[in-house]
Motif scaffolding. Structure first.
Motif, PDB file in Angstrom:
ATOM      1  N   SER A  73      -8.519   4.605   2.656  1.00  0.00           N
ATOM      2  CA  SER A  73      -7.460   3.670   2.260  1.00  0.00           C
ATOM      3  C   SER A  73      -7.984   2.254   2.033  1.00  0.00           C
ATOM      4  N   HIS A  93     -10.220   5.191  -7.285  1.00  0.00           N
ATOM      5  CA  HIS A  93      -9.145   5.335  -6.301  1.00  0.00           C
ATOM      6  C   HIS A  93      -7.804   4.735  -6.728  1.00  0.00           C
ATOM      7  N   ILE A 115      -3.449   5.053  -5.281  1.00  0.00           N
ATOM      8  CA  ILE A 115      -2.792   4.019  -4.464  1.00  0.00           C
ATOM      9  C   ILE A 115      -1.997   3.048  -5.336  1.00  0.00           C
ATOM     10  N   LYS A 139       1.428   0.638  -4.503  1.00  0.00           N
ATOM     11  CA  LYS A 139       1.487   0.436  -3.060  1.00  0.00           C
ATOM     12  C   LYS A 139       1.212  -1.025  -2.712  1.00  0.00           C
ATOM     13  N   THR A 198      -0.803  -3.711  -1.475  1.00  0.00           N
ATOM     14  CA  THR A 198      -2.256  -3.665  -1.498  1.00  0.00           C
ATOM     15  C   THR A 198      -2.870  -5.023  -1.210  1.00  0.00           C
ATOM     16  N   HIS A 206      -5.912   5.878   7.462  1.00  0.00           N
ATOM     17  CA  HIS A 206      -4.880   5.393   6.548  1.00  0.00           C
ATOM     18  C   HIS A 206      -4.337   4.055   7.059  1.00  0.00           C
ATOM     19  N   GLU A 265      -0.563  -0.828   2.697  1.00  0.00           N
ATOM     20  CA  GLU A 265      -0.794   0.602   2.536  1.00  0.00           C
ATOM     21  C   GLU A 265      -2.196   0.909   2.027  1.00  0.00           C
ATOM     22  N   ALA A 266      -2.836  -0.090   1.418  1.00  0.00           N
ATOM     23  CA  ALA A 266      -4.182   0.114   0.867  1.00  0.00           C
ATOM     24  C   ALA A 266      -4.861  -1.229   0.720  1.00  0.00           C
TER      25      ALA A 266
END
Length: 301
Positions: A130, A138, A142, A145, A147, A209, A224-225
């Protein structure tokens, strides 16, 4: 007695296997030496490589290895190269287990090693899962999200437009005083991208994660990322000790044919180019295999 090969390839991941296939199909006697520690070991899935999109890195590597080793002039040695010297017109490689090997040509497909920041607890646990390095590898997974970009200055500004295309919930975490000029700050403001300078001390996560980024003032922000621009080092110092030039960015210097600055020595994959992906590694390895076979053929003709 020292075993002699046409080519020794140090590194048996995507670029090394790709070079070996081109050479094996040209009947070249090849030895691949690999220590079994790929940089993407904990990455759950590999993307942006046609025919293998979504496979695990290990699945791709094992399939490639099985295909390459069908060529009976290609051999694979699970070991670690620890020293290399020029011996007349050839190269000698010494391994951790005590083997002495020799070849006419030498390929470094050794990749690079990311340096995890010791000041940020648990970032390494999330790396490749993550907390990632590449929007092409990636970014789709993601997308949309919340970020973070853990970077500063030009490295952050390189990532921002690419990631802003994938998500509008974007924050830059510099973990120190920012290095943006007025024009860059205005661009970020126009896109509603915040810059937070507070030092990061921890990544809270569940099984890799990301859940929260924790700062040294005890505050935390849920994400989230995250993308992180981490420093790196070469996996091995053998190329440099042999006399291969390392450029200002830390990569092995190569020309358009992936030749290093030392005759007879080549490099492919992540160790010599900024474009870090499976597809690029396979491509550069294929080029190296073809170039070496051409040079050996001319020398023998």
């Amino acid at each position: 007695m020292i075993n002699t090969y046409d080519v020794i390839i140090i590194g048996g991941s995507y670029s090394g296997l790709s070079a070996a296939m081109a050479l094996g199909r040209s009947l070249r006697k090849v030895l691949i030496i690999d220590s079994g520690k790929p940089c993407n070991e904990q990455t759950p899935h590999s993307h942006n490589f046609i025919t293998q999109d979504g496979a695990t890195p290990k699945e791709i590597s094992l399939k490639a290895k099985s295909e390459v080793l069908k060529y009976d002039t290609v051999n694979f040695l699970e070991d670690k190269a620890v020293k290399g010297i020029k011996s007349g017109n050839n190269f000698q490689i010494f391994t951790e287990s005590g083997k002495e090997l020799e070849s006419k040509k030498l390929v470094f497909a050794t990749g690079i090693k990311d340096i995890m920041p010791s000041s940020i607890k648990c970032l390494s646990d999330c790396w490749g899962i993550s907390v990632v390095h590449c929007p092409y590898c990636h970014g789709y997974e993601i997308r949309k999200k919340k970020t973070a970009i853990i970077a500063n200055g030009e490295r952050a500004m390189h990532l921002v437009p690419l990631i802003n295309n994938l998500t509008k919930e974007l924050t830059i975490l510099t973990s120190a005083k920012h290095n943006f000029d007025k024009e860059q700050l205005q661009k970020l403001k126009n896109k509603n991208i915040k810059v937070i300078e507070t030092e990061i001390i921890e990544i809270e996560h569940v099984n890799g994660h990301l859940k929260n980024v924790v700062f040294n003032d005890s505050s935390k922000i849920p994400f989230e990322a995250a993308y992180a621009a981490l420093p790196f080092e070469q996996h091995t110092d053998i190329p440099e000790l042999l006399g291969c030039e390392i450029n200002d960015q830390g990569y092995i210097q190569v020309d358009m044919m992936n030749k290093t600055t030392m005759d007879g020595v080549y490099a492919c994959g992540d160790n010599c180019v900024r474009m870090r992906s499976v597809a690029n590694a396979v491509s550069s390895g294929n080029i190296v295999g073809a170039v070496i076979n051409m040079e050996l053929s001319r020398e023998e003709f």
